[in-house]
Design a protein around this motif. Structure first.
Motif, mmCIF file in Angstrom:
data_model
loop_
_atom_site.group_PDB
_atom_site.id
_atom_site.type_symbol
_atom_site.label_atom_id
_atom_site.label_comp_id
_atom_site.label_asym_id
_atom_site.label_seq_id
_atom_site.Cartn_x
_atom_site.Cartn_y
_atom_site.Cartn_z
ATOM 1 N N ILE A 102 0.851 -1.182 0.000
ATOM 2 C CA ILE A 102 0.000 0.000 0.000
ATOM 3 C C ILE A 102 0.888 1.234 0.000
ATOM 4 O O ILE A 102 1.790 1.356 0.833
ATOM 5 N N HIS A 103 0.643 2.128 -0.945
ATOM 6 C CA HIS A 103 1.359 3.406 -0.957
ATOM 7 C C HIS A 103 0.374 4.524 -0.660
ATOM 8 O O HIS A 103 -0.588 4.738 -1.400
ATOM 9 N N LEU A 104 0.621 5.236 0.450
ATOM 10 C CA LEU A 104 -0.176 6.407 0.786
ATOM 11 C C LEU A 104 0.538 7.647 0.259
ATOM 12 O O LEU A 104 1.747 7.780 0.427
ATOM 13 N N PRO A 105 -0.186 8.559 -0.373
ATOM 14 C CA PRO A 105 0.467 9.761 -0.900
ATOM 15 C C PRO A 105 1.065 10.603 0.215
ATOM 16 O O PRO A 105 0.624 10.552 1.366
ATOM 17 N N ALA A 106 2.060 11.393 -0.136
ATOM 18 C CA ALA A 106 2.775 12.194 0.849
ATOM 19 C C ALA A 106 1.856 13.159 1.574
ATOM 20 O O ALA A 106 2.071 13.476 2.750
ATOM 21 N N GLU A 107 0.817 13.636 0.886
ATOM 22 C CA GLU A 107 -0.103 14.602 1.489
ATOM 23 C C GLU A 107 -1.345 13.930 2.059
ATOM 24 O O GLU A 107 -2.410 14.533 2.135
ATOM 25 N N PHE A 108 -1.223 12.675 2.476
ATOM 26 C CA PHE A 108 -2.352 11.941 3.028
ATOM 27 C C PHE A 108 -2.928 12.660 4.257
ATOM 28 O O PHE A 108 -2.207 13.033 5.175
ATOM 29 N N ASP A 109 -4.237 12.866 4.225
ATOM 30 C CA ASP A 109 -4.951 13.497 5.329
ATOM 31 C C ASP A 109 -5.772 12.421 6.027
ATOM 32 O O ASP A 109 -6.736 11.906 5.447
ATOM 33 N N PRO A 110 -5.406 12.046 7.245
ATOM 34 C CA PRO A 110 -6.092 10.939 7.921
ATOM 35 C C PRO A 110 -7.565 11.199 8.207
ATOM 36 O O PRO A 110 -8.289 10.278 8.563
ATOM 37 N N ASP A 111 -8.019 12.420 8.057
ATOM 38 C CA ASP A 111 -9.430 12.721 8.284
ATOM 39 C C ASP A 111 -10.263 12.669 7.003
ATOM 40 O O ASP A 111 -11.466 12.928 7.044
ATOM 41 N N ARG A 112 -9.607 12.352 5.880
ATOM 42 C CA ARG A 112 -10.328 12.377 4.606
ATOM 43 C C ARG A 112 -9.985 11.130 3.796
ATOM 44 O O ARG A 112 -8.886 11.006 3.259
ATOM 45 N N PRO A 113 -10.893 10.155 3.700
ATOM 46 C CA PRO A 113 -10.637 8.969 2.882
ATOM 47 C C PRO A 113 -10.309 9.357 1.444
ATOM 48 O O PRO A 113 -10.900 10.289 0.889
ATOM 49 N N LEU A 114 -9.383 8.628 0.848
ATOM 50 C CA LEU A 114 -8.880 8.972 -0.478
ATOM 51 C C LEU A 114 -9.315 7.957 -1.532
ATOM 52 O O LEU A 114 -9.701 6.826 -1.214
ATOM 53 N N PRO A 115 -9.222 8.340 -2.801
ATOM 54 C CA PRO A 115 -9.428 7.367 -3.871
ATOM 55 C C PRO A 115 -8.368 6.269 -3.803
ATOM 56 O O PRO A 115 -7.268 6.482 -3.286
ATOM 57 N N LEU A 116 -8.695 5.117 -4.358
ATOM 58 C CA LEU A 116 -7.787 3.969 -4.397
ATOM 59 C C LEU A 116 -7.638 3.482 -5.830
ATOM 60 O O LEU A 116 -8.638 3.297 -6.527
ATOM 61 N N VAL A 117 -6.400 3.260 -6.259
ATOM 62 C CA VAL A 117 -6.132 2.602 -7.528
ATOM 63 C C VAL A 117 -5.480 1.257 -7.228
ATOM 64 O O VAL A 117 -4.404 1.198 -6.623
ATOM 65 N N VAL A 118 -6.130 0.179 -7.638
ATOM 66 C CA VAL A 118 -5.585 -1.167 -7.489
ATOM 67 C C VAL A 118 -4.732 -1.453 -8.726
ATOM 68 O O VAL A 118 -5.225 -1.390 -9.855
ATOM 69 N N LEU A 119 -3.467 -1.753 -8.500
ATOM 70 C CA LEU A 119 -2.487 -1.958 -9.568
ATOM 71 C C LEU A 119 -2.114 -3.435 -9.623
ATOM 72 O O LEU A 119 -1.571 -3.983 -8.653
ATOM 73 N N LEU A 120 -2.363 -4.081 -10.761
ATOM 74 C CA LEU A 120 -2.169 -5.526 -10.894
ATOM 75 C C LEU A 120 -0.996 -5.846 -11.815
ATOM 76 O O LEU A 120 -0.937 -5.367 -12.947
ATOM 77 N N HIS A 121 -0.087 -6.666 -11.323
ATOM 78 C CA HIS A 121 1.117 -7.021 -12.071
ATOM 79 C C HIS A 121 0.810 -7.945 -13.240
ATOM 80 O O HIS A 121 -0.253 -8.568 -13.319
ATOM 81 N N GLY A 122 1.784 -8.062 -14.143
ATOM 82 C CA GLY A 122 1.656 -8.981 -15.263
ATOM 83 C C GLY A 122 1.934 -10.416 -14.851
ATOM 84 O O GLY A 122 2.367 -10.703 -13.728
ATOM 85 N N SER A 123 1.687 -11.344 -15.756
ATOM 86 C CA SER A 123 1.870 -12.769 -15.467
ATOM 87 C C SER A 123 3.320 -13.066 -15.119
ATOM 88 O O SER A 123 4.243 -12.681 -15.845
#
Length: 290
Positions: free
Chosen positions: A36-57
């Motif tokens: 899990i990578h949280l952005p540097a400007e993560f605000d713990p009081d505000r849920p953020l969008p999530l991008v699920v990144l899937l590796h190749g075979s």
């Protein structure tokens, strides 16, 4: 409720890691972890969008996170990136379980193999429950086999995703058994219109946009785009436009819930991460799951 601790002056979101860092997080009671990578400007009081990144075979979430550059994009635009490993070991990495479709080993996953769709669903729900992720703004992307898995999630787990962006791997269901050069409509029945932006290279010899290739591929990228446009009820004729000297887009618009379908092709591009991450995020950010 989001629980915070402060380690060395860095905000820690319970279960989700530290702002500006990439950490392995064990997902609930699944027995599996993901990066899990949280952005540097993560605000713990505000849920953020999530991008699920899937590796190749044959890849791993760690290598995919390094090569795709999405963590940097997440820092720029303010979204979380989750990079899991597939559930089926292969070579020095993993492959994804797409039921009924052979993996790169040529074998069709069986009932004894890990259910990757269930794992990803559970992971999203768990991250939402931790207070880190906005459930209405969850997106998926992936490379090659991860792109095919991204497409599969759009087909069978649309209730969790607001949009998808497969990279060199767009599908719209399994190849038809009667005619593998067409998608089988029975294998892709999303619960709602799914916005799609697909990235590919016109010199990809592994998953050629012209179709053919391995048994899991066969039909063309254009056929996949047309099928998604049909699923989304798009009524306008596709429009082609150049966005760079060597990149053009094919857009289907006039779709139900404004769920456009776009293919972004890099001329001379091969079987690699040809995605423009900023363009991908610009597309994703238009959509929220209702």
């Amino acid at each position: 409720m989001l629980v915070l601790a402060f380690w060395g002056g860095v905000a820690q979101a319970a279960g989700c890691g530290a702002a500006g860092m990439t950490q392995a997080v064990v997902i609930g009671e699944t027995g599996r972890s993901m990066l899990i990578h949280l952005p540097a400007e993560f605000d713990p009081d505000r849920p953020l969008p999530l991008v699920v990144l899937l590796h190749g075979s044959g890849g791993t979430g760690a290598n995919m996170l390094k090569s795709a550059g999405l963590a940097l994009a997440g820092d720029r635009h303010g979204f979380i990136v989750a990079a899991p490993d597939g559930g089926i070991p292969h070579d020095k990495g993993y492959v994804w379980n797409i039921p009924g479709v052979p993996t790169v080993s040529g074998e069709v996953p069986g009932p004894e193999d890990a259910d990757d769709v269930a794992y990803i669903r559970t992971s999203i729900d768990w991250l939402v429950a931790q207070g880190c992720v906005d459930a209405t703004r969850v997106y998926a992307t992936g490379l090659s086999g991860g792109g095919r898995m991204t497409s599969w999630l759009g087909c069978v787990a649309a209730d969790r995703f607001a949009a998808i962006a497969p990279v060199v791997g767009l599908r719209a269901g399994n190849p038809s058994k009667d005619d593998p050069h067409t998608p089988d409509p029975a294998t892709c029945t999303p619960s709602h219109a799914m916005p799609v932006m697909a990235f590919a290279g016109d010199r990809d010899a592994t998953n050629p946009i012209q179709g053919g290739g391995a048994g899991y591929w066969q039909y063309t990228m254009h056929a996949a785009q047309q099928r998604w446009a049909q699923l989304n009820g798009c009524k306008a004729a596709p429009v082609t436009r150049w966005v760079a000297v060597d990149v053009y887009e094919e857009w289907y618009t006039g779709c139900r819930d404004d769920a456009d379908v776009a293919g972004r092709i890099t001329v001379g591009g091969g079987h690699s991460w040809v995605a423009d991450n900023d363009a991908m995020w610009a597309f994703f950010s238009r959509f929220r799951r209702k």
